[in-house]
Design a protein around this motif. Structure first.
Motif, PDB file in Angstrom:
ATOM      1  N   GLU A   1      97.085  32.743 114.436  1.00 33.19           N
ATOM      2  CA  GLU A   1      96.344  33.936 114.860  1.00 33.19           C
ATOM      3  C   GLU A   1      96.635  35.078 113.885  1.00 33.19           C
ATOM      4  OE1 GLU A   1      95.859  34.555 119.251  1.00 33.19           O
ATOM      5  OE2 GLU A   1      97.593  33.218 119.291  1.00 33.19           O
ATOM      6  N   ILE A   2      95.742  35.219 112.907  1.00 31.28           N
ATOM      7  CA  ILE A   2      95.883  36.242 111.868  1.00 31.28           C
ATOM      8  C   ILE A   2      94.850  37.324 112.147  1.00 31.28           C
ATOM      9  CG2 ILE A   2      95.826  36.694 109.394  1.00 31.28           C
ATOM     10  CD1 ILE A   2      96.464  33.717 108.972  1.00 31.28           C
ATOM     11  N   PRO A   3      95.266  38.520 112.602  1.00 26.61           N
ATOM     12  CA  PRO A   3      94.301  39.540 113.025  1.00 26.61           C
ATOM     13  C   PRO A   3      93.391  40.041 111.910  1.00 26.61           C
ATOM     14  CG  PRO A   3      96.502  40.037 113.839  1.00 26.61           C
ATOM     15  CD  PRO A   3      96.646  38.923 112.848  1.00 26.61           C
ATOM     16  N   ILE A   4      93.969  40.235 110.738  1.00 30.62           N
ATOM     17  CA  ILE A   4      93.184  40.741 109.605  1.00 30.62           C
ATOM     18  C   ILE A   4      93.211  39.696 108.511  1.00 30.62           C
ATOM     19  CG2 ILE A   4      92.979  42.537 107.857  1.00 30.62           C
ATOM     20  CD1 ILE A   4      94.286  44.474 109.792  1.00 30.62           C
ATOM     21  N   MET A   5      92.058  39.068 108.268  1.00 29.94           N
ATOM     22  CA  MET A   5      92.000  37.960 107.318  1.00 29.94           C
ATOM     23  C   MET A   5      90.749  38.070 106.463  1.00 29.94           C
ATOM     24  SD  MET A   5      92.297  33.909 108.201  1.00 29.94           S
ATOM     25  CE  MET A   5      92.088  32.655 106.934  1.00 29.94           C
TER      26      MET A   5
ATOM     27  N   PHE B   1      89.688  21.586 112.497  1.00 27.89           N
ATOM     28  CA  PHE B   1      89.556  23.022 112.279  1.00 27.89           C
ATOM     29  C   PHE B   1      90.834  23.473 111.596  1.00 27.89           C
ATOM     30  CE2 PHE B   1      90.268  27.438 113.247  1.00 27.89           C
ATOM     31  CZ  PHE B   1      89.011  28.029 113.204  1.00 27.89           C
ATOM     32  N   ALA B   2      90.711  24.069 110.411  1.00 31.89           N
ATOM     33  CA  ALA B   2      91.903  24.458 109.651  1.00 31.89           C
ATOM     34  C   ALA B   2      91.739  25.872 109.128  1.00 31.89           C
ATOM     35  CB  ALA B   2      92.146  23.493 108.501  1.00 31.89           C
ATOM     36  N   ARG B   3      92.731  26.676 109.454  1.00 30.82           N
ATOM     37  CA  ARG B   3      92.713  28.083 109.055  1.00 30.82           C
ATOM     38  C   ARG B   3      93.986  28.409 108.288  1.00 30.82           C
ATOM     39  NH1 ARG B   3      92.704  33.404 112.889  1.00 30.82           N
ATOM     40  NH2 ARG B   3      91.073  34.570 111.819  1.00 30.82           N
ATOM     41  N   SER B   4      93.823  28.984 107.104  1.00 30.42           N
ATOM     42  CA  SER B   4      94.938  29.530 106.341  1.00 30.42           C
ATOM     43  C   SER B   4      95.981  28.471 105.986  1.00 30.42           C
ATOM     44  CB  SER B   4      95.598  30.683 107.123  1.00 30.42           C
ATOM     45  OG  SER B   4      96.430  31.448 106.274  1.00 30.42           O
ATOM     46  N   VAL B   5      95.527  27.439 105.244  1.00 30.29           N
ATOM     47  CA  VAL B   5      96.408  26.354 104.812  1.00 30.29           C
ATOM     48  C   VAL B   5      96.307  26.200 103.297  1.00 30.29           C
ATOM     49  CG1 VAL B   5      97.041  23.926 105.050  1.00 30.29           C
ATOM     50  CG2 VAL B   5      95.987  25.132 106.985  1.00 30.29           C
ATOM     51  N   ASN B   6      97.431  26.107 102.637  1.00 35.69           N
ATOM     52  CA  ASN B   6      97.475  25.788 101.210  1.00 35.69           C
ATOM     53  C   ASN B   6      98.006  24.363 101.054  1.00 35.69           C
ATOM     54  OD1 ASN B   6      97.653  25.662  98.463  1.00 35.69           O
ATOM     55  ND2 ASN B   6      99.150  27.306  98.233  1.00 35.69           N
TER      56      ASN B   6
ATOM     57  N   ASN C   1      79.572  17.333 108.290  1.00 39.25           N
ATOM     58  CA  ASN C   1      79.426  18.549 107.498  1.00 39.25           C
ATOM     59  C   ASN C   1      80.744  19.310 107.404  1.00 39.25           C
ATOM     60  OD1 ASN C   1      79.297  19.081 110.239  1.00 39.25           O
ATOM     61  ND2 ASN C   1      77.768  20.699 110.085  1.00 39.25           N
ATOM     62  N   ILE C   2      80.807  20.187 106.397  1.00 36.39           N
ATOM     63  CA  ILE C   2      81.980  21.020 106.148  1.00 36.39           C
ATOM     64  C   ILE C   2      81.509  22.466 106.046  1.00 36.39           C
ATOM     65  CG2 ILE C   2      83.927  21.485 104.620  1.00 36.39           C
ATOM     66  CD1 ILE C   2      83.605  18.640 103.513  1.00 36.39           C
ATOM     67  N   ARG C   3      82.150  23.341 106.787  1.00 34.48           N
ATOM     68  CA  ARG C   3      81.797  24.764 106.722  1.00 34.48           C
ATOM     69  C   ARG C   3      82.977  25.537 106.153  1.00 34.48           C
ATOM     70  NH1 ARG C   3      79.246  27.061 111.960  1.00 34.48           N
ATOM     71  NH2 ARG C   3      77.511  25.838 111.100  1.00 34.48           N
ATOM     72  N   LEU C   4      82.703  26.402 105.173  1.00 30.83           N
ATOM     73  CA  LEU C   4      83.735  27.181 104.497  1.00 30.83           C
ATOM     74  C   LEU C   4      83.617  28.654 104.859  1.00 30.83           C
ATOM     75  CD1 LEU C   4      83.544  25.639 100.901  1.00 30.83           C
ATOM     76  CD2 LEU C   4      84.893  24.866 102.854  1.00 30.83           C
ATOM     77  N   LYS C   5      84.775  29.297 104.992  1.00 31.05           N
ATOM     78  CA  LYS C   5      84.818  30.732 105.242  1.00 31.05           C
ATOM     79  C   LYS C   5      86.042  31.294 104.527  1.00 31.05           C
ATOM     80  CE  LYS C   5      84.791  34.126 109.025  1.00 31.05           C
ATOM     81  NZ  LYS C   5      84.846  34.322 110.503  1.00 31.05           N
ATOM     82  N   PHE C   6      85.893  32.427 103.904  1.00 28.39           N
ATOM     83  CA  PHE C   6      86.974  33.083 103.169  1.00 28.39           C
ATOM     84  C   PHE C   6      87.576  32.159 102.104  1.00 28.39           C
ATOM     85  CE2 PHE C   6      87.754  35.349 107.423  1.00 28.39           C
ATOM     86  CZ  PHE C   6      86.886  36.374 107.103  1.00 28.39           C
ATOM     87  N   MET C   7      86.753  31.334 101.459  1.00 26.76           N
ATOM     88  CA  MET C   7      87.255  30.457 100.407  1.00 26.76           C
ATOM     89  C   MET C   7      86.095  29.967  99.549  1.00 26.76           C
ATOM     90  SD  MET C   7      88.220  27.133 102.778  1.00 26.76           S
ATOM     91  CE  MET C   7      88.466  25.997 101.424  1.00 26.76           C
ATOM     92  N   ASP C   8      86.429  29.612  98.311  1.00 27.85           N
ATOM     93  CA  ASP C   8      85.428  29.107  97.374  1.00 27.85           C
ATOM     94  C   ASP C   8      85.304  27.596  97.492  1.00 27.85           C
ATOM     95  OD1 ASP C   8      85.002  31.670  96.336  1.00 27.85           O
ATOM     96  OD2 ASP C   8      86.655  31.443  94.895  1.00 27.85           O
TER      97      ASP C   8
END
Length: 624
Positions: free
Chosen positions: A520-524, A551-556, A604-611
């Motif tokens: 849970e990252i408030p400002i991303m 569903f994956a958020r903020s993973v390197n 399908n794959i959906r991208l957000k905040f990433m190239d």
């Protein structure tokens, strides 16, 4: 006497010598079996199957065990009853548990350096509000071969007989779930406790699964709690209300009441603890709660409903709960079903910085009301400063002093000057208490909420398991704004598991996909550094009836490879997320070499905040 005069004696002596040499060789090569100083509870007054209170006898036997070198507390097979009247009362602040001190401890194992408790297949039956086992400041403790249960559980159930526009008729087994009416509503009461219904879950009578899309409020619809009850005799109760949703006749309603004020087994400030062949059929709160404990092993531990009593529920909340632990946690060949929360939850505890008291002193606060009062840090333990907007680490230090001001507030003195970037409302994480976790060969069956929750920077291996949870099978989270459960993962392998069709059949919090990675990252935004890293999901089988698989958020560093994705028709798709793979703010992602059913939804794959350059993917998938 001459041996030659008696040739038979020579032969006998030779045989004896050979046998002795053989036995000596066996003894030297075989695994040495432990020698126990056995203490029988029956010697101290416990009588199996008598239904007498066993608490005093067990307490006396434990004191004898304390004087032994390698004690075995032994229960001859049978039923043993435990009542709170003579239980050891002691105040404990238990993580994720209602604060209601003192706790009533039936079997208190405190300050032991060696102890084995063997139930020998016995049933331990508890009465009222009581904590069956407490392990406190002890080491090398093993509990094995027993079952925990209540005759009058602190959860109830009812079978749906019929429904109409303005009422539901249910049948309740009054022998197990005695009740009365108070202000025209059901109140369950027995053995000194009482509780009003606070939650309702619907279970399918045939499959023992939580009924499709009925988790939490949808079981009866919103505003269900304004019902009025009418007792009609023979265990039949009519619930008057225009319920927005009607359960199916024949199905079972699990009726949650009472607070989560005692765990089934509570482990605190202890290490090298083992649980073997334990059946936990019921408890008042969390199943086995471990906090500030190290090196824990669970083998053939089952927290499941008691089918002999026709029950669909087991524990009141989580099955295995780990808060601020360290060392190695191993869960092997265990089974979880009928829980009213998550089977396994591993996390630390973020605290909030309230005020800077000096260049190296802080006033901090526990923010979750059911996780307060703990000794959050000790001298020389490592801490990290966490920005509460981005969840990024912005500095590290060590503790030199910990001072308690109240159950919620404490002061920390640190070895270093607090970084300038650290602000009030930022968080602190104790990075000393971060375990490695292995979960293998276990079964996560139909429980309210999710399957496995894991938030630790230690090494995590999840392999050979079956998941049928009604919410997300696996959740990797972390937040410093609501639940305050840390921390960011650094090494997770999810391999050779089966994610079955019942996964995500109800919509709870954090059910974005079968596997949900959701800090849970408030400002991303696209510049936010990833919170988690190095997660590999490989060689698994997914039976997906709906769109969202990952569903994956903020993973390197995220790999989803060599998995088999099958289309299931067991349930109707419903999820608002019509995407198979949702990626947000991730880097170095590979979704390749998977076997994809042509009829799989989405693909399908959906991208957000990433190239798109951050993603490698296989040909039959479409990037949106």
């Amino acid at each position: 006497m001459s041996i030659n005069k008696y040739p038979g004696s020579l032969l006998l002596l030779t045989v004896i010598l050979c046998c002795w040499q053989h036995l000596t060789a066996q003894r030297n090569t075989a695994v040495k079996q432990p020698y126990y100083d056995t203490v029988y509870v029956t010697v101290y007054g416990a009588t199996p199957d008598s239904r007498n209170d066993a608490v005093p006898a067990v307490q006396a036997a434990l004191e004898v065990c304390r004087k032994k070198r390698n004690p075995l507390l032994f229960f001859p097979a049978g039923r043993y009853d435990f009542w709170p009247t003579k239980a050891r009362q002691k105040a404990y602040y238990e993580s994720n548990t209602t604060v209601d001190n003192p706790r009533y401890n039936a079997i208190l194992i405190d300050n032991f350096r060696q102890l084995t408790v063997s139930g020998n297949g016995s049933s331990f039956i508890y009465h009222g509000r009581i904590q069956p086992f407490t392990i406190d400041h002890s080491s090398n403790v093993t509990i094995r071969d027993l079952a925990v249960n209540w005759d009058f559980p602190l959860t109830a159930q009812a079978t749906v007989l019929d429904t109409a526009a303005d009422h539901i008729d249910v049948s309740i087994d009054t022998a197990q779930y005695p009740y009365r009416l108070n202000n025209q509503q059901l109140v369950f009461a027995a053995e000194g406790w009482s509780g009003k219904i606070t939650g309702v879950m619907e279970y399918d009578a045939k499959t023992h699964l939580i009924a499709y899309r009925t988790g939490d409020q949808p079981a009866l619809g919103n505003n269900w709690s304004s019902y009025s009850a009418e007792i009609r005799g023979n265990g039949v109760v009519r619930l008057h209300h225009r319920f927005l949703r009607k359960p199916a006749p024949g199905n079972v309603l699990v009726l949650r009441h009472n607070a989560r004020d005692h765990a089934m087994i509570f482990v605190t400030d202890s290490k090298h603890i083992q649980f073997q062949h334990i059946n936990g059929y019921h408890c008042a709160g969390l199943g086995i709660l471990s906090q500030y404990a190290s090196d824990l092993t669970f083998s053939h531990v089952n927290i499941v409903p008691d089918s002999t009593k026709g029950r669909y529920f087991s524990g009141h909340d989580d099955g295995l709960h780990f808060s601020n632990c360290s060392g190695n946690i191993v869960v092997d060949s265990c089974r979880f079903a009928g829980l009213m929360d998550d089977p396994i939850n591993v996390h630390g505890t973020y605290v909030k910085i309230i005020r800077k008291l000096g260049s190296n002193r802080l006033l901090c606060r526990f923010m979750e009301s059911m996780s307060i009062g703990m000794e959050w840090a000790r001298t020389n333990e490592k801490v990290a400063f966490i920005n509460h907007h981005s969840l990024q680490t912005i500095g590290n230090s060590k503790v030199t002093a910990f001072k308690v001001n109240s159950p919620t507030d404490f002061e920390l003195t640190l070895s270093d000057t607090i970084p300038v970037r650290v602000a009030e409302s930022d968080g602190l994480e104790n990075t000393t208490w971060t375990p490695n976790v292995t979960v293998r060969n276990s079964s996560f069956e139909s429980c309210r909420a999710r399957g496995l929750l894991v938030s630790t920077p230690g090494k995590v291996i999840v392999t050979g398991n079956n998941f049928s949870s009604s919410g997300s099978a696996i959740l990797i989270a972390g937040d410093v704004n609501s639940w305050y459960e840390s921390g960011a993962v650094r090494d997770v392998l999810i391999k050779n598991n089966r994610f079955l069709a019942p996964c995500n059949t109800s919509d709870y919090q954090f059910t974005e996909a079968v596997i949900s990675i959701y800090p849970e990252i408030p400002i991303m935004n696209a510049a936010t550094p990833p919170y988690h890293k190095n997660i590999r999901i490989v060689d698994n089988v997914f039976q997906a009836f709906d769109y969202p698989v990952l569903f994956a958020r903020s993973v390197n560093g995220l790999k989803f490879e060599n998995n088999k994705l099958l289309r299931s028709y067991d349930f109707q798709p419903y999820h608002e997320n019509k995407v198979t793979f949702s990626l947000s703010g991730c880097k170095n992602v590979s979704i390749q070499h998977n076997s994809v059913d042509p009829k799989l939804l989405g693909k399908n794959i959906r991208l957000k905040f990433m190239d798109r350059a951050a993603l490698q993917y296989q040909q039959e998938l479409v990037v949106e």
